[in-house]
Every structure is written in structure tokens, then in C-alpha cells.
Write an enzyme that holds these catalytic residues in place. Sequence first.
Site, PDB file in Angstrom:
ATOM      1  N   SER A  70       1.074  -1.357  -0.186  1.00  0.00           N
ATOM      2  CA  SER A  70      -0.227  -0.199   0.064  1.00  0.00           C
ATOM      3  C   SER A  70       1.128   0.887  -0.044  1.00  0.00           C
ATOM      4  O   SER A  70       1.500   1.635   1.237  1.00  0.00           O
ATOM      5  CB  SER A  70      -0.970  -0.488   1.146  1.00  0.00           C
ATOM      6  OG  SER A  70      -1.796  -0.581   1.351  1.00  0.00           O
TER       7      SER A  70
ATOM      8  N   ARG B  91      -6.702  -5.030  -2.961  1.00  0.00           N
ATOM      9  CA  ARG B  91      -7.819  -4.592  -2.043  1.00  0.00           C
ATOM     10  C   ARG B  91      -9.233  -4.595  -3.761  1.00  0.00           C
ATOM     11  O   ARG B  91      -9.909  -4.911  -2.923  1.00  0.00           O
ATOM     12  CB  ARG B  91      -7.464  -2.547  -1.480  1.00  0.00           C
ATOM     13  CG  ARG B  91      -6.346  -3.102  -0.611  1.00  0.00           C
ATOM     14  CD  ARG B  91      -7.035  -2.800   0.845  1.00  0.00           C
ATOM     15  NE  ARG B  91      -8.314  -3.100   1.535  1.00  0.00           N
ATOM     16  CZ  ARG B  91      -8.875  -3.296   2.626  1.00  0.00           C
ATOM     17  NH1 ARG B  91      -8.596  -1.451   3.174  1.00  0.00           N
ATOM     18  NH2 ARG B  91      -9.629  -3.232   3.173  1.00  0.00           N
TER      19      ARG B  91
ATOM     20  N   GLU C  38     -13.184   3.921  -0.808  1.00  0.00           N
ATOM     21  CA  GLU C  38     -12.894   2.756   0.416  1.00  0.00           C
ATOM     22  C   GLU C  38     -13.677   3.348   1.209  1.00  0.00           C
ATOM     23  O   GLU C  38     -13.431   2.359   2.361  1.00  0.00           O
ATOM     24  CB  GLU C  38     -11.372   3.799   0.453  1.00  0.00           C
ATOM     25  CG  GLU C  38     -10.296   4.010  -0.852  1.00  0.00           C
ATOM     26  CD  GLU C  38      -9.648   2.624  -1.016  1.00  0.00           C
ATOM     27  OE1 GLU C  38      -9.343   2.454   0.126  1.00  0.00           O
ATOM     28  OE2 GLU C  38      -8.756   2.686  -1.871  1.00  0.00           O
TER      29      GLU C  38
ATOM     30  N   ARG D 247      -7.092   8.340  -2.384  1.00  0.00           N
ATOM     31  CA  ARG D 247      -7.289   7.309  -2.390  1.00  0.00           C
ATOM     32  C   ARG D 247      -9.121   7.447  -3.257  1.00  0.00           C
ATOM     33  O   ARG D 247      -9.613   6.940  -4.133  1.00  0.00           O
ATOM     34  CB  ARG D 247      -7.213   5.619  -1.692  1.00  0.00           C
ATOM     35  CG  ARG D 247      -6.539   5.549  -1.628  1.00  0.00           C
ATOM     36  CD  ARG D 247      -6.338   4.568  -1.038  1.00  0.00           C
ATOM     37  NE  ARG D 247      -5.120   3.366  -0.252  1.00  0.00           N
ATOM     38  CZ  ARG D 247      -4.983   3.235   0.552  1.00  0.00           C
ATOM     39  NH1 ARG D 247      -5.947   2.256   0.754  1.00  0.00           N
ATOM     40  NH2 ARG D 247      -3.726   2.240   1.272  1.00  0.00           N
TER      41      ARG D 247
ATOM     42  N   HIS E  37      -6.509   7.908   4.563  1.00  0.00           N
ATOM     43  CA  HIS E  37      -7.770   7.213   4.640  1.00  0.00           C
ATOM     44  C   HIS E  37      -8.320   8.513   5.614  1.00  0.00           C
ATOM     45  O   HIS E  37      -7.556   9.005   6.191  1.00  0.00           O
ATOM     46  CB  HIS E  37      -8.162   6.475   5.273  1.00  0.00           C
ATOM     47  CG  HIS E  37      -8.132   4.787   4.382  1.00  0.00           C
ATOM     48  ND1 HIS E  37      -8.007   3.672   4.480  1.00  0.00           N
ATOM     49  CD2 HIS E  37      -8.482   4.921   2.474  1.00  0.00           C
ATOM     50  CE1 HIS E  37      -8.229   2.919   3.084  1.00  0.00           C
ATOM     51  NE2 HIS E  37      -8.565   3.645   2.567  1.00  0.00           N
TER      52      HIS E  37
ATOM     53  N   CYS F 152      -9.800   0.764  11.603  1.00  0.00           N
ATOM     54  CA  CYS F 152     -10.087   0.239  10.509  1.00  0.00           C
ATOM     55  C   CYS F 152     -10.745  -0.669  10.763  1.00  0.00           C
ATOM     56  O   CYS F 152     -11.113  -1.717   9.894  1.00  0.00           O
ATOM     57  CB  CYS F 152      -8.785   0.467  10.006  1.00  0.00           C
ATOM     58  SG  CYS F 152      -7.831   1.637   9.899  1.00  0.00           S
TER      59      CYS F 152
HETATM   60  O1  SUG Z   1      -5.655  -0.289   2.426  1.00  0.00           O
HETATM   61  N1  SUG Z   1      -3.290  -2.142   4.533  1.00  0.00           N
HETATM   62  C1  SUG Z   1      -4.200  -1.667   4.728  1.00  0.00           C
HETATM   63  C2  SUG Z   1      -4.986  -0.702   5.462  1.00  0.00           C
HETATM   64  C3  SUG Z   1      -6.292   0.234   5.579  1.00  0.00           C
HETATM   65  C4  SUG Z   1      -6.266   0.633   6.524  1.00  0.00           C
HETATM   66  N2  SUG Z   1      -8.250   1.148   6.845  1.00  0.00           N
HETATM   67  C5  SUG Z   1      -8.365   2.357   7.088  1.00  0.00           C
HETATM   68  N3  SUG Z   1      -7.662   3.118   7.235  1.00  0.00           N
HETATM   69  N4  SUG Z   1      -9.997   2.471   7.133  1.00  0.00           N
HETATM   70  C6  SUG Z   1      -4.671  -0.625   3.441  1.00  0.00           C
HETATM   71  O2  SUG Z   1      -3.489   0.553   3.419  1.00  0.00           O
HETATM   72  C7  SUG Z   1      -1.246  -3.101   3.812  1.00  0.00           C
HETATM   73  C8  SUG Z   1      -1.164  -4.866   3.352  1.00  0.00           C
HETATM   74  C9  SUG Z   1       0.400  -5.086   3.217  1.00  0.00           C
HETATM   75  O3  SUG Z   1       1.452  -4.134   2.262  1.00  0.00           O
HETATM   76  O4  SUG Z   1       0.746  -6.659   3.154  1.00  0.00           O
HETATM   77  C10 SUG Z   1      -2.788  -2.637   3.641  1.00  0.00           C
HETATM   78  O5  SUG Z   1      -3.830  -3.223   2.197  1.00  0.00           O
END
Ligand code: SUG
Length: 447
Positions: free
Chosen positions: A22, A138, A173, A213, A249, A371
Site C-alpha cells: 500500500s 484490495r 474506499e 484514494r 484515509h 479500520c
Molecule cells: O488499505 N493496508 C490497508 C490498511 C487499511 C486501513 N483502513 C482504514 N484506514 N480504514 C490499506 O492500505 C497493507 C497490506 C500489505 O502491505 O501487506 C494494507 O493493505
Amino acid sequence: MKAVEANFDGLVGPTHNYAGLSYGNLASSVHRASPSNPKAAALQGLEKMQALADLGLVQGVLAPQERPDLYTLRRLGFYGSDAEILAQAAKQAPRLLANCCSASSMWSANAATVSPSADTEDGRVHLTPANLISKLHRSIEADTTGRILQATFRGEQFVHHQVLPPSELLGDEGAANHSRLCRDYADPGIELFVYGRSAFDPERPAPQRFPARQTLEASAAIVRKHRLPPQRVLLVQQNPAVIDQGVFHNDVIAVTNRNLLFCHAQAFLDQARVISRLDDALEGRLRLIQVETEEVSVADAVASYLFNSQLLSVAEGTLGESTLLVVPTECRDNPRVWTCLQRLQREDSGIDRVQVFDLRQSMANGGGPACLRLRVVLTAAELAAVNPHTLLTPLLYRRLRAWVDKHYRDRLQEADLADPQLLQESRQALDELTQILQLGAIYPFQR
Ligand code: SUG
């Protein structure tokens, strides 16, 4: 009629790992290639769920997704038996394999946007799964998410919408960029949609370094789909400067509960105006806790996830209600953030108590308490229509703990993702889980 705010947490899946997928999410990049502990991750999540259920809150569970995602790997041109596909992908395109193995659906704040029946024109609860097109790993969640939501929120009170078309113009998102303010949960509320950029208006400010995003156009489409009357909606822009500092986010920098907004002073573009519009929409009843940069910098907010906390109204017997803030241990470990939290509890700020949880496994991928949960405001009749097997009870908690103990590994690294045994373990675990939660055949391997 009384309504409750239920929290549905994503159960961490058996392939939880750190793949650095990410860009723009600092924790995800920093922890790339660190070994993960899926068992600890799932148990940490369950601890939080049970602790909130013990406080008398309605706590639900959303099932994880099938990973490795063989269906997507086939779409990407790999062929043969499952084991052959995993081996080919590991050899030819290990980054694609990593994208198809993430347990990222655990962050259920990104599962969907949910509008309670009190806000919508037709008096029903509207749900739209998020397309999450900004990140490949995602973007492959939405179909199964839709099926999980339909297996959880059943009956004609719930309107399950199709996901938005998968275009970068319509990046969505989910609830991570959506909040609701109200007096009582049952009253019509103000739905606050926070976008990172506009796809069609290049004049509008946008971040320079990291991606925004959520687009304005996606948020506006959700407003239409959910039949939200204009006077119930505020569409505002996130401060692009903080996206560039790792606030990928809005829920990393602001959180609401009832008529209380807890946010950093740099959360929104043109923040003073946003606050005054919100206060107007709430007829002068907005309560605000705005933390200034001198007290907590944006960097400290991102590192500690102070604002990715859960603000919860907890019943206190005859005393009425208190407001609890659920934070991750990283907040206690940061002296400036911890001092701020002490101050807020001492003063009559609106936050009465703070409870700390160890969610380090999720935090290392940029996922804090907020999250991990999808908020769903439900009337008594709507709650009665929810699949009861997904609502946490002490018995379900014990069953899920035993299920995790039986099926999950306590160490996972990138090289393990191609292990066909991991696929088998994961499918067996999920097959059993669909029986525990009585979800029916929601996974591709079951269909
Ligand atoms: O989409 N991390 C997620 C974290 C989501 C957090 N959600 C909120 N803030 N609501 C993302 O960035 C990391 C996966 C990795 O690097 O292995 C990841 O997808």
C-alpha cells in the site's frame, strides 16, 4: 424507536502478512517483508471484539476472504492445478502472488459505505461495497465482500447496492471516508463524505506525493445510490497535505460519534469552514475536540493512530452514558499523544475514558481499531433481521478462538505464500467458518 450503533469487525484471515502493498500507507511500506503472526493477529482482533461486547455494545463479525486468490491468479494467466499456479506465480510474478494473498479484508471500515434507515428517503439501510480500485490487492475484495454483507444483513430492510464501476475516476474506499453525526442514533443524521481529490475538476487541490484514494465523484454517486436528501449530506475535501504525510484515509485523522467530532487541526481542507458547515447542519449542536499541531504533529498522529480510534457511547447503568475512546498501544507508547489523552480525560472534553488494545499485528500494516470495524446503525427490527450467528456472544468468541488456534500459523513470510499447504489450511478453515457463522457458500472454492 431506539437504535444501536453496532460494530462489525473483520476477522483476520489465515494469510495475514506484510507485503508492502500500500504505497502511501507508511506502516505498510516500513514493514514490508517482516514476518507476520496470523494467529496473534486474529486473536488480538477477537480480544477487542469481546471487550467491546462485554461493555454491552453490539459486536458483529465479518468473515475473511479466500486467499491465496486462485480465481484472480487464473484471470492473470496462470494455469494448471492449484499447486502449479502458485509455483508459476511465485517464480514469474511474486508481487502478483503477494497481491493475491493479502488478508486486507480484515479492515472492514473499507468493506462498504453504510447509511442507516433514519437518513435515507426510503427508510431502509443502504450498503454499497467499496471498489477499492486504488490498490490491486484490495480491488479483488468487492465481490466476496458483497456476498458476506448479504449473508449478514438479511431481509428487505437492507438494500445491497452494486459496487461502483472499477475506474480510477470512481475510487471508493467505503466507510473509512464516511462518518455520520447525529443527536441520537435513531434520529436522522448528517452524513459526512470526505474525498481526497476530484476526478473531473483538475483545478481542485490534490496531493503531490501519495495517491488520494477517494474521489468526489465516487462519494457523490454513493449519496445518490443511498437516496440521501441533500440537507442530510456534506461533501468535503480531505487536506491534501496530510495525505502526502501518510493519511491515506480520513479515518486516520478524524472520528465521530453522535454529535462529537474528534479530529486533528489539519484534517480537512479549509477546516474552519468545514466545522462551521457541520455545526450549521447540526443546528448548532456540534461538539468538537480539535487537537492542534503544537500538541500532536501529523507525524505523531500517523505513527500512533490517535484518531483511528473508536469513539463509543457506553451505558453506565443509572448514570446514563459515558464516552469511551478505544486506542491502540502505540498511543500509550508516544509520550506526546499519551499526554494529550490524559489532558482530554482530565478536562471536560467529551472523552471520558480511554481503553488501550494491543493490535500491533494489524497496526504494522496501517490498520488501527477504527479500520477493523464497520459501523452499522440498526433499529431493533433491523438488528433482529441480522444473521444472529455473526453477532458475538461469549460462546461464539470461544468457538472462534478455538477455530483460530486450530487452523492458523504463528509465522508467515513471503516464501510461504506459494506453499500449497497454506491454501489447503486456509480453505479448510474458511469452510468451517462458514458453518460457524452460517453464511452459506460465499467463497469461490465452495461454489
Ligand atoms: O488499505 N493496508 C490497508 C490498511 C487499511 C486501513 N483502513 C482504514 N484506514 N480504514 C490499506 O492500505 C497493507 C497490506 C500489505 O502491505 O501487506 C494494507 O493493505
